[in-house]
Design an enzyme around this catalytic site. Structure first.
Site, PDB file in Angstrom:
ATOM      1  N   LYS A  14       0.833  -1.213   0.000  1.00  8.32           N
ATOM      2  CA  LYS A  14       0.000   0.000   0.000  1.00  8.32           C
ATOM      3  C   LYS A  14       0.867   1.263   0.000  1.00  8.32           C
ATOM      4  O   LYS A  14       0.639   2.176  -0.787  1.00  8.32           O
ATOM      5  CB  LYS A  14      -0.915   0.033   1.247  1.00  8.32           C
ATOM      6  CG  LYS A  14      -1.850  -1.154   1.352  1.00  8.32           C
ATOM      7  CD  LYS A  14      -2.731  -1.083   2.593  1.00  8.32           C
ATOM      8  CE  LYS A  14      -1.992  -1.112   3.913  1.00  8.32           C
ATOM      9  NZ  LYS A  14      -1.262  -2.383   4.188  1.00  8.32           N
ATOM     10  N   ARG A  89      -9.691   0.582   8.023  1.00 11.13           N
ATOM     11  CA  ARG A  89      -9.274  -0.792   8.311  1.00 11.13           C
ATOM     12  C   ARG A  89     -10.355  -1.575   9.024  1.00 11.13           C
ATOM     13  O   ARG A  89     -10.148  -2.741   9.344  1.00 11.13           O
ATOM     14  CB  ARG A  89      -8.049  -0.740   9.209  1.00 11.13           C
ATOM     15  CG  ARG A  89      -6.739  -1.216   8.566  1.00 11.13           C
ATOM     16  CD  ARG A  89      -5.668  -0.993   9.611  1.00 11.13           C
ATOM     17  NE  ARG A  89      -4.419  -1.627   9.413  1.00 11.13           N
ATOM     18  CZ  ARG A  89      -3.357  -1.058   8.850  1.00 11.13           C
ATOM     19  NH1 ARG A  89      -3.439   0.129   8.296  1.00 11.13           N
ATOM     20  NH2 ARG A  89      -2.224  -1.697   8.815  1.00 11.13           N
ATOM     21  N   ARG A 128      11.649  -5.549   5.073  1.00 14.30           N
ATOM     22  CA  ARG A 128      11.305  -4.140   4.787  1.00 14.30           C
ATOM     23  C   ARG A 128      12.231  -3.197   5.567  1.00 14.30           C
ATOM     24  O   ARG A 128      12.447  -3.366   6.757  1.00 14.30           O
ATOM     25  CB  ARG A 128       9.852  -3.866   5.189  1.00 14.30           C
ATOM     26  CG  ARG A 128       9.494  -2.378   5.176  1.00 14.30           C
ATOM     27  CD  ARG A 128       8.017  -2.137   5.095  1.00 14.30           C
ATOM     28  NE  ARG A 128       7.303  -2.437   6.320  1.00 14.30           N
ATOM     29  CZ  ARG A 128       5.993  -2.255   6.465  1.00 14.30           C
ATOM     30  NH1 ARG A 128       5.243  -1.798   5.452  1.00 14.30           N
ATOM     31  NH2 ARG A 128       5.401  -2.550   7.601  1.00 14.30           N
ATOM     32  N   ARG A 160      11.128  -1.184  11.190  1.00 10.14           N
ATOM     33  CA  ARG A 160      10.069  -0.856  12.145  1.00 10.14           C
ATOM     34  C   ARG A 160      10.024  -1.891  13.253  1.00 10.14           C
ATOM     35  O   ARG A 160      10.133  -3.083  12.991  1.00 10.14           O
ATOM     36  CB  ARG A 160       8.722  -0.828  11.408  1.00 10.14           C
ATOM     37  CG  ARG A 160       8.359   0.546  10.913  1.00 10.14           C
ATOM     38  CD  ARG A 160       7.176   0.548   9.994  1.00 10.14           C
ATOM     39  NE  ARG A 160       6.009  -0.172  10.489  1.00 10.14           N
ATOM     40  CZ  ARG A 160       4.864  -0.258   9.833  1.00 10.14           C
ATOM     41  NH1 ARG A 160       4.731   0.347   8.656  1.00 10.14           N
ATOM     42  NH2 ARG A 160       3.851  -0.942  10.319  1.00 10.14           N
ATOM     43  N   ARG A 171      -0.231  -8.923  14.041  1.00 10.17           N
ATOM     44  CA  ARG A 171      -0.947  -8.000  13.143  1.00 10.17           C
ATOM     45  C   ARG A 171      -1.830  -8.784  12.177  1.00 10.17           C
ATOM     46  O   ARG A 171      -2.989  -8.431  11.951  1.00 10.17           O
ATOM     47  CB  ARG A 171       0.052  -7.146  12.354  1.00 10.17           C
ATOM     48  CG  ARG A 171       0.673  -6.053  13.209  1.00 10.17           C
ATOM     49  CD  ARG A 171       2.013  -5.603  12.683  1.00 10.17           C
ATOM     50  NE  ARG A 171       1.935  -4.868  11.433  1.00 10.17           N
ATOM     51  CZ  ARG A 171       2.979  -4.672  10.621  1.00 10.17           C
ATOM     52  NH1 ARG A 171       4.160  -5.170  10.942  1.00 10.17           N
ATOM     53  NH2 ARG A 171       2.837  -3.987   9.526  1.00 10.17           N
TER      54      ARG A 171
HETATM   55  P1  ADP Z   1       1.273  -1.619   7.373  1.00  8.71           P
HETATM   56  O1  ADP Z   1       1.532  -0.591   6.307  1.00  8.71           O
HETATM   57  O2  ADP Z   1       2.430  -2.523   7.527  1.00  8.71           O
HETATM   58  O3  ADP Z   1      -0.013  -2.336   7.211  1.00  8.71           O
HETATM   59  P2  ADP Z   1       0.674   0.678   8.994  1.00  8.71           P
HETATM   60  O4  ADP Z   1       1.850   1.570   8.977  1.00  8.71           O
HETATM   61  O5  ADP Z   1      -0.459   0.997   8.098  1.00  8.71           O
HETATM   62  O6  ADP Z   1       1.180  -0.809   8.745  1.00  8.71           O
HETATM   63  O7  ADP Z   1       0.093   0.555  10.455  1.00  8.71           O
HETATM   64  C1  ADP Z   1       0.922   0.311  11.569  1.00  8.71           C
HETATM   65  C2  ADP Z   1       0.043   0.122  12.801  1.00  8.71           C
HETATM   66  O8  ADP Z   1      -0.694   1.332  13.054  1.00  8.71           O
HETATM   67  C3  ADP Z   1      -1.023  -0.966  12.684  1.00  8.71           C
HETATM   68  O9  ADP Z   1      -0.506  -2.259  13.004  1.00  8.71           O
HETATM   69  C4  ADP Z   1      -2.039  -0.483  13.720  1.00  8.71           C
HETATM   70  O10 ADP Z   1      -1.573  -0.740  15.048  1.00  8.71           O
HETATM   71  C5  ADP Z   1      -2.008   1.023  13.522  1.00  8.71           C
HETATM   72  N1  ADP Z   1      -2.970   1.478  12.492  1.00  8.71           N
HETATM   73  C6  ADP Z   1      -2.676   1.974  11.267  1.00  8.71           C
HETATM   74  N2  ADP Z   1      -3.805   2.303  10.603  1.00  8.71           N
HETATM   75  C7  ADP Z   1      -4.839   2.013  11.427  1.00  8.71           C
HETATM   76  C8  ADP Z   1      -6.252   2.122  11.313  1.00  8.71           C
HETATM   77  N3  ADP Z   1      -6.835   2.595  10.193  1.00  8.71           N
HETATM   78  N4  ADP Z   1      -7.002   1.728  12.368  1.00  8.71           N
HETATM   79  C9  ADP Z   1      -6.438   1.269  13.492  1.00  8.71           C
HETATM   80  N5  ADP Z   1      -5.125   1.123  13.663  1.00  8.71           N
HETATM   81  C10 ADP Z   1      -4.316   1.495  12.642  1.00  8.71           C
HETATM   82  P1  ADP Z   2       2.195  -1.885   3.183  1.00 11.90           P
HETATM   83  O1  ADP Z   2       2.171  -0.376   3.206  1.00 11.90           O
HETATM   84  O2  ADP Z   2       0.974  -2.478   2.543  1.00 11.90           O
HETATM   85  O3  ADP Z   2       2.467  -2.496   4.525  1.00 11.90           O
HETATM   86  P2  ADP Z   2       4.780  -1.590   1.798  1.00 11.90           P
HETATM   87  O4  ADP Z   2       4.508  -0.712   0.628  1.00 11.90           O
HETATM   88  O5  ADP Z   2       5.482  -0.998   2.963  1.00 11.90           O
HETATM   89  O6  ADP Z   2       3.395  -2.327   2.241  1.00 11.90           O
HETATM   90  O7  ADP Z   2       5.606  -2.855   1.267  1.00 11.90           O
HETATM   91  C1  ADP Z   2       5.995  -3.900   2.172  1.00 11.90           C
HETATM   92  C2  ADP Z   2       7.382  -4.416   1.754  1.00 11.90           C
HETATM   93  O8  ADP Z   2       7.263  -5.132   0.522  1.00 11.90           O
HETATM   94  C3  ADP Z   2       8.418  -3.313   1.488  1.00 11.90           C
HETATM   95  O9  ADP Z   2       9.689  -3.794   1.872  1.00 11.90           O
HETATM   96  C4  ADP Z   2       8.336  -3.088  -0.033  1.00 11.90           C
HETATM   97  O10 ADP Z   2       9.575  -2.631  -0.571  1.00 11.90           O
HETATM   98  C5  ADP Z   2       8.014  -4.505  -0.529  1.00 11.90           C
HETATM   99  N1  ADP Z   2       7.144  -4.517  -1.721  1.00 11.90           N
HETATM  100  C6  ADP Z   2       6.139  -3.648  -2.032  1.00 11.90           C
HETATM  101  N2  ADP Z   2       5.541  -4.013  -3.192  1.00 11.90           N
HETATM  102  C7  ADP Z   2       6.170  -5.148  -3.612  1.00 11.90           C
HETATM  103  C8  ADP Z   2       6.017  -6.009  -4.765  1.00 11.90           C
HETATM  104  N3  ADP Z   2       5.066  -5.773  -5.693  1.00 11.90           N
HETATM  105  N4  ADP Z   2       6.842  -7.063  -4.865  1.00 11.90           N
HETATM  106  C9  ADP Z   2       7.792  -7.315  -3.907  1.00 11.90           C
HETATM  107  N5  ADP Z   2       7.990  -6.550  -2.822  1.00 11.90           N
HETATM  108  C10 ADP Z   2       7.190  -5.467  -2.667  1.00 11.90           C
END
Ligand code: ADP
Ligand code: ADP
Length: 219
Positions: A14, A89, A128, A160, A171
């Site tokens: 994302k 979410r 990541r 992270r 998660r």
């Molecule tokens: P990822 O991109 O790996 O899915 P995020 O950076 O979006 O993780 O979120 C990190 C953490 O922040 C989540 O595990 C949750 O604890 C909190 N969080 C993020 N977005 C939301 C949301 N929309 N509602 C509730 N908690 C959230």
């Molecule tokens: P999210 O915000 O959904 O948690 P991220 O954009 O942070 O996801 O991506 C999670 C990890 O996967 C990062 O290390 C990123 O560089 C890698 N990644 C993202 N898109 C792809 C893809 N299409 N193929 C392989 N790795 C990816």
């Protein structure tokens, strides 16, 4: 105000794709996780409360999350449009977003679900790395040019805390069921699109941009 929502489990891509879309479309990338982490880094009372949830891999309660997002949506740099990353979410968050947008005379144009199987998510999150400004890397799929340094600003890359394997498992265990409520919400509204998120990063971006251009012509 043009509003897009990127949906997907943790690690689906994302943040990576939201950055591309925000740049291509000239709209704001609004990531709920980044907003929480900024509050935590600033040591605000809100950040201290949010941290107790992030550390456990749990969702922050809807009321706090929605308030933070709606405040951010009111700021001038959000008025041209927003690509949401990580919000909504839960079903109630999706409803609260609809209500906030209806007040502004707009709605979610496309909700785009990045589909990636769980084993791949665990692999991606454990490799990541991020720069403090939010640029995202992956030591396997998307490495920086110089190991450990951001391509954009040369800053030192960090991992992270919640990308540790045990928090990743927490998660995934806690956040998938509510995410499926959100998917159903947009499917019922008829604006859900599913994209194969296992493709290479540029191929995923191309699929999303193609979808949006078709949407533009139909509008
Ligand atoms: P990822 O991109 O790996 O899915 P995020 O950076 O979006 O993780 O979120 C990190 C953490 O922040 C989540 O595990 C949750 O604890 C909190 N969080 C993020 N977005 C939301 C949301 N929309 N509602 C509730 N908690 C959230
Ligand atoms: P999210 O915000 O959904 O948690 P991220 O954009 O942070 O996801 O991506 C999670 C990890 O996967 C990062 O290390 C990123 O560089 C890698 N990644 C993202 N898109 C792809 C893809 N299409 N193929 C392989 N790795 C990816």
């Amino acid at each position: 105000m043009r509003v897009l929502v990127l949906l997907g489990p943790p690690g689906a891509g994302k943040g990576t794709q939201a950055k591309v879309l925000a740049h291509e479309l000239g709209i704001l990338h609004l990531a709920s996780g980044d907003l929480f982490r900024a509050e935590i880094a600033a040591g605000t009372p809100f950040g201290r409360e949010a941290k107790t949830y992030l550390d456990r891999g749990a969702l922050v309660p809807d009321e706090l999350t929605v308030r933070m997002i709606v405040d951010r949506l009111s700021q001038p740099d959000a008025q041209a449009g927003v690509v949401f990353d990580g919000f909504p979410r839960t079903g109630p968050q999706a409803e609260a977003l609809d209500a906030a947008l209806a007040k502004r005379g707009t709605r979610v144009e496309h909700a785009i679900y990045l589909d990636v199987p769980t084993e791949e998510l665990v692999r991606r999150l454990s490799s990541r790395w991020l720069c403090p400004e939010g640029h995202v890397y992956n030591t396997m799929a998307n490495p920086p040019r110089v190991p450990g340094e951001c391509d954009h600003d040369g800053k030192k890359l960090i991992q992270r805390d919640d990308d540790r394997p045990e928090t990743v498992r927490a998660r995934l265990a806690q956040q998938l069921a509510p995410l499926y409520e959100v998917v159903d919400h947009y499917r019922e509204q008829g604006n859900l699109s599913v994209i194969d998120g296992t493709q290479p990063i540029p191929a995923v971006s191309a699929d999303i941009l193609r979808l949006l251009r078709v949407g533009d012509r139909a509008a």
